[in-house]
Design a protein around this motif. Structure first.
Motif, PDB file in Angstrom:
ATOM      1  N   HIS A  63       0.860  -1.103   0.221  1.00  0.00           N
ATOM      2  CA  HIS A  63       0.133   0.044   0.150  1.00  0.00           C
ATOM      3  C   HIS A  63       0.820   1.260   0.022  1.00  0.00           C
ATOM      4  O   HIS A  63       2.051   1.136   0.126  1.00  0.00           O
ATOM      5  CB  HIS A  63      -1.097  -0.052   1.194  1.00  0.00           C
ATOM      6  CG  HIS A  63      -0.470  -0.042   2.631  1.00  0.00           C
ATOM      7  ND1 HIS A  63       0.293  -0.898   3.059  1.00  0.00           N
ATOM      8  CD2 HIS A  63      -0.504   0.958   3.399  1.00  0.00           C
ATOM      9  CE1 HIS A  63       0.547  -0.595   4.431  1.00  0.00           C
ATOM     10  NE2 HIS A  63       0.197   0.650   4.446  1.00  0.00           N
ATOM     11  N   HIS A  65       1.246   3.932   2.194  1.00  0.00           N
ATOM     12  CA  HIS A  65       1.987   4.486   3.189  1.00  0.00           C
ATOM     13  C   HIS A  65       3.398   4.440   2.893  1.00  0.00           C
ATOM     14  O   HIS A  65       3.799   3.462   2.716  1.00  0.00           O
ATOM     15  CB  HIS A  65       1.373   3.839   4.541  1.00  0.00           C
ATOM     16  CG  HIS A  65       0.284   4.315   5.029  1.00  0.00           C
ATOM     17  ND1 HIS A  65      -0.608   3.508   5.813  1.00  0.00           N
ATOM     18  CD2 HIS A  65      -0.438   5.538   5.083  1.00  0.00           C
ATOM     19  CE1 HIS A  65      -1.613   4.263   5.900  1.00  0.00           C
ATOM     20  NE2 HIS A  65      -1.651   5.238   5.626  1.00  0.00           N
ATOM     21  N   ASP A  67       5.603   4.341   5.321  1.00  0.00           N
ATOM     22  CA  ASP A  67       6.331   3.251   5.982  1.00  0.00           C
ATOM     23  C   ASP A  67       6.677   1.786   5.100  1.00  0.00           C
ATOM     24  O   ASP A  67       7.146   1.024   5.548  1.00  0.00           O
ATOM     25  CB  ASP A  67       5.908   3.067   7.374  1.00  0.00           C
ATOM     26  CG  ASP A  67       4.526   2.666   7.381  1.00  0.00           C
ATOM     27  OD1 ASP A  67       3.840   3.080   6.504  1.00  0.00           O
ATOM     28  OD2 ASP A  67       4.120   1.954   8.416  1.00  0.00           O
ATOM     29  N   HIS A  68       5.781   1.877   3.940  1.00  0.00           N
ATOM     30  CA  HIS A  68       5.877   0.735   3.075  1.00  0.00           C
ATOM     31  C   HIS A  68       6.357   1.035   1.772  1.00  0.00           C
ATOM     32  O   HIS A  68       6.977   0.263   1.013  1.00  0.00           O
ATOM     33  CB  HIS A  68       4.472   0.030   2.842  1.00  0.00           C
ATOM     34  CG  HIS A  68       3.969  -0.473   4.015  1.00  0.00           C
ATOM     35  ND1 HIS A  68       3.782  -1.786   4.396  1.00  0.00           N
ATOM     36  CD2 HIS A  68       3.715   0.194   5.467  1.00  0.00           C
ATOM     37  CE1 HIS A  68       3.625  -2.129   5.794  1.00  0.00           C
ATOM     38  NE2 HIS A  68       3.332  -1.033   6.175  1.00  0.00           N
ATOM     39  N   HIS A 164      -7.307  -1.258   4.558  1.00  0.00           N
ATOM     40  CA  HIS A 164      -6.529  -0.664   5.335  1.00  0.00           C
ATOM     41  C   HIS A 164      -6.501   0.764   4.927  1.00  0.00           C
ATOM     42  O   HIS A 164      -7.023   1.750   5.752  1.00  0.00           O
ATOM     43  CB  HIS A 164      -5.095  -1.250   5.407  1.00  0.00           C
ATOM     44  CG  HIS A 164      -4.163  -0.164   6.049  1.00  0.00           C
ATOM     45  ND1 HIS A 164      -4.193   0.246   7.369  1.00  0.00           N
ATOM     46  CD2 HIS A 164      -3.087   0.155   5.843  1.00  0.00           C
ATOM     47  CE1 HIS A 164      -3.177   1.141   7.658  1.00  0.00           C
ATOM     48  NE2 HIS A 164      -2.390   0.989   6.636  1.00  0.00           N
ATOM     49  N   ASP A 189      -0.639  -3.952   5.994  1.00  0.00           N
ATOM     50  CA  ASP A 189      -1.258  -3.490   7.095  1.00  0.00           C
ATOM     51  C   ASP A 189      -2.809  -3.886   6.842  1.00  0.00           C
ATOM     52  O   ASP A 189      -3.306  -3.670   5.832  1.00  0.00           O
ATOM     53  CB  ASP A 189      -0.995  -1.939   6.941  1.00  0.00           C
ATOM     54  CG  ASP A 189       0.171  -1.712   7.620  1.00  0.00           C
ATOM     55  OD1 ASP A 189       0.835  -2.481   7.918  1.00  0.00           O
ATOM     56  OD2 ASP A 189       0.243  -0.467   7.712  1.00  0.00           O
ATOM     57  N   HIS A 409      -6.313   0.651  11.269  1.00  0.00           N
ATOM     58  CA  HIS A 409      -5.364  -0.685  11.611  1.00  0.00           C
ATOM     59  C   HIS A 409      -6.446  -1.729  12.324  1.00  0.00           C
ATOM     60  O   HIS A 409      -7.249  -0.974  13.521  1.00  0.00           O
ATOM     61  CB  HIS A 409      -4.472  -0.570  12.566  1.00  0.00           C
ATOM     62  CG  HIS A 409      -3.164  -0.177  11.772  1.00  0.00           C
ATOM     63  ND1 HIS A 409      -2.416  -0.931  11.177  1.00  0.00           N
ATOM     64  CD2 HIS A 409      -2.478   1.030  11.530  1.00  0.00           C
ATOM     65  CE1 HIS A 409      -1.444  -0.529  10.651  1.00  0.00           C
ATOM     66  NE2 HIS A 409      -1.471   0.748  10.594  1.00  0.00           N
TER      67      HIS A 409
HETATM   68 ZN    ZN Z   1      -0.303   1.502   6.645  1.00  0.00          ZN
END
Ligand code: ZN
Length: 534
Positions: A63, A65, A67-68, A164, A189, A409
């Motif tokens: 996805h 975000h 952090d990914h 998510h 996530d 989440h």
């Molecule tokens: Zn995420």
């Protein structure tokens, strides 16, 4: 033998990245996220990859975000030329977000360089530039979910809805060849049960190995109904004082959830007649992407569309894209709702709104997202009387509403429920969580499902062996039936039953005997037949 190296998102919630090596030695990466939260953590972004990006053909992106996805431009800059396989909405959101991230990287480096120069130190290079980000966007390969694709010999994959954020996916991987395959599932996530806008995460029943996230592995969310009431209460409070309602929000998903709820209030006549500003260029772009991608909505959001509404629109909504429009919001007195980024009050336009409103009695600050330690948002939530905004000490007189029911989440209960669908007793690796959250979830999985669970550490290398199956049999096995023959006999039987049924319906007493249930059962059979034919 399959090897998985945990390059990020193991023992932490940021920097998600897992290197997979198939039994044939082919490599693929699952996610390529940015490490965030403090200098030490962020220094990992500049470390050597631990593999050669040039030798990699595939990156699966769960996805959009950061952090990914946030290190994709760096991966491309360092030689990656393969495909970034991801869902179409994730590809669209990533275009917007990676360019925004590159802009932040450039600004940060510039600021750090100026600071360093004053101390006689070296200039700082950005992790990647806008140009690098642009180049990496060419690698995005939008891939529809729910179909199996052969990525390269020995690696097949399928994306499934993770519920998510828009476009977020679970990844199913089949590794190996010639009937000797191992199935590995990455949850990505996972969204919570009954989340706004999106459908619940896809249920998966089989895997040999499961990598599951644990962001909220040790927590339960507060009720959502209560959160809606609290939001309305905050709005009514500040409207009665003729002051503003300031809402810091993440640009993707949380902002759209807020617009969705405000839209609901608006249609129900609950929203006072005040302007609602979406004061974030990034969130405006993300909202446009949400508007376009209607086919990914859940039933409730679809119903709003079917009634002729746009779920993200309301009568008094104003998009303020330019800086001038943003400044003008605080030049006008009177009540208004202002949604702006960043979500933790550390950067962006929200800082201006805090400077103008935090000290005003009657104003409200509505916190709807997670506030990390050390951020301005966290300090306010923890009850600080003053906070620093643009080097100024601003007193906190506004009423602070911390609303806990918004989250993209799954909580512990949702996670366990999702894991409970697996019928194949997979071996589980708990990832993407702070140590306490991961350990708590691991313990629950062991206790509830009696599965073998491991919480890997950063840089840990896991060897996944094809699962050994022992068949114990004392009798001679029965010969396998000829499936074609079985099928044609079943069809003959079915045809004669249908004939009998037709006769009954035509007969006189049929009216009383046929019930709703009978029709439903027939429809079910019809659906099953369609499934077989497809
Ligand atoms: Zn995420």
């Amino acid at each position: 033998m399959i090897k998985v190296t945990c390059l990020g998102g193991a023992g932490s919630v940021t920097g998600s990245s897992f290197l997979i090596e198939s039994p044939q030695g082919k490599r693929a990466l699952v996610d390529c996220g940015l490490f965030q939260g403090g200098r030490q953590m962020e220094s990992r972004n500049r470390e050597d990859w631990g593999f050669d990006p040039k030798g990699l053909n595939t990156l699966f992106l769960t996805h959009a975000h950061m952090d990914h996805s946030g290190r994709i431009p760096k991966l491309a800059k360092d030689g990656f030329k393969g495909k970034v396989i991801t869902s179409p909405p994730t590809a669209e959101l990533s275009r917007v977000m990676l360019l925004d991230s590159a802009h932040i990287q450039e600004m940060d480096a510039e600021w750090q360089t100026r600071k360093n120069k004053r101390r006689g130190k070296e200039e700082v290079k950005p992790l990647y530039t806008m140009e690098d980000a642009e180049a990496s966007l060419k690698l995005l390969t939008p891939t529809e979910r729910d179909r199996i694709i052969e990525v390269e010999p020995g690696i097949r994959a399928r994306l499934r809805n993770a519920g998510h954020i828009l476009g977020s996916s679970i990844l199913e991987l089949w590794l190996g060849e010639n009937g000797n395959t191992t199935k590995v599932v990455f949850s990505g996530d996972l969204g919570k049960h009954d989340q706004l806008i999106l459908r619940d995460p896809h249920e998966i029943f089989d895997a040999d190995y499961l990598f599951v996230e644990s962001t909220y592995g040790n927590r339960m969310h507060r009720s959502f109904g209560q959160s809606k009431d609290e939001l309305l209460e905050a709005i009514r409070y500040s409207v009665s004082k003729n002051e503003k309602i300031i809402i810091p929000a993440f640009a993707v998903e949380r902002t759209q959830e807020l617009l969705y709820l405000l839209g609901e209030f608006d249609r129900e006549g609950l929203l006072p007649d005040i302007p609602v500003y979406l004061d974030s260029p990034l969130a405006i772009k993300a909202t446009e992407i949400f508007r376009k991608n209607k086919k990914y909505y859940d039933e409730e959001a679809r119903a709003i569309v079917d009634e002729g509404y746009d779920p993200f629109d309301l009568s008094n909504l104003k998009f303020t894209e330019s800086t001038q429009e943003s400044i003008a919001i605080n030049e006008k007195s009177g009540s208004a709702i202002v949604i702006a980024g960043s979500g933790m009050c550390t950067a962006g336009r929200i800082k201006h709104h805090l400077k103008h409103n935090l000290w005003r009695e009657g104003a409200s600050l509505v916190i709807v997202g997670f506030q990390a330690k050390g951020t301005t948002g966290r300090k306010i939530v923890d009850g600080a009387k003053h906070v620093k905004v643009f080097r100024e000490n601003v007193s906190v007189k506004a009423k602070v509403f911390t609303i806990g029911g918004f989250s993209a989440h799954a909580d512990q209960k949702d996670l366990l429920e999702w894991i409970g669908h697996f019928e194949s007793n997979p071996r589980v690796f708990v990832i993407h969580g702070e140590a306490t959250a991961s350990e708590a979830l691991a313990k629950k999985i062991k206790d509830d499902f009696n599965l073998t669970v491991h919480v890997p550490k950063w840089k840990e290398r896991l060897i996944l062996k094809p699962r050994e199956v022992t068949i114990e049999s004392t009798e001679a096995p029965e010969p396998l039936p000829d499936m074609k023959e079985v099928l044609s006999n079943t069809i003959i039987d079915l045809e004669s039953e249908l004939k009998a049924l037709k006769k009954r319906i035509k007969s006189k007493e049929a009216g009383e005997k046929i019930e709703d249930d009978d029709v439903d059962q027939l429809k079910y059979i019809q659906e099953e037949l369609k499934e077989i034919l497809s």
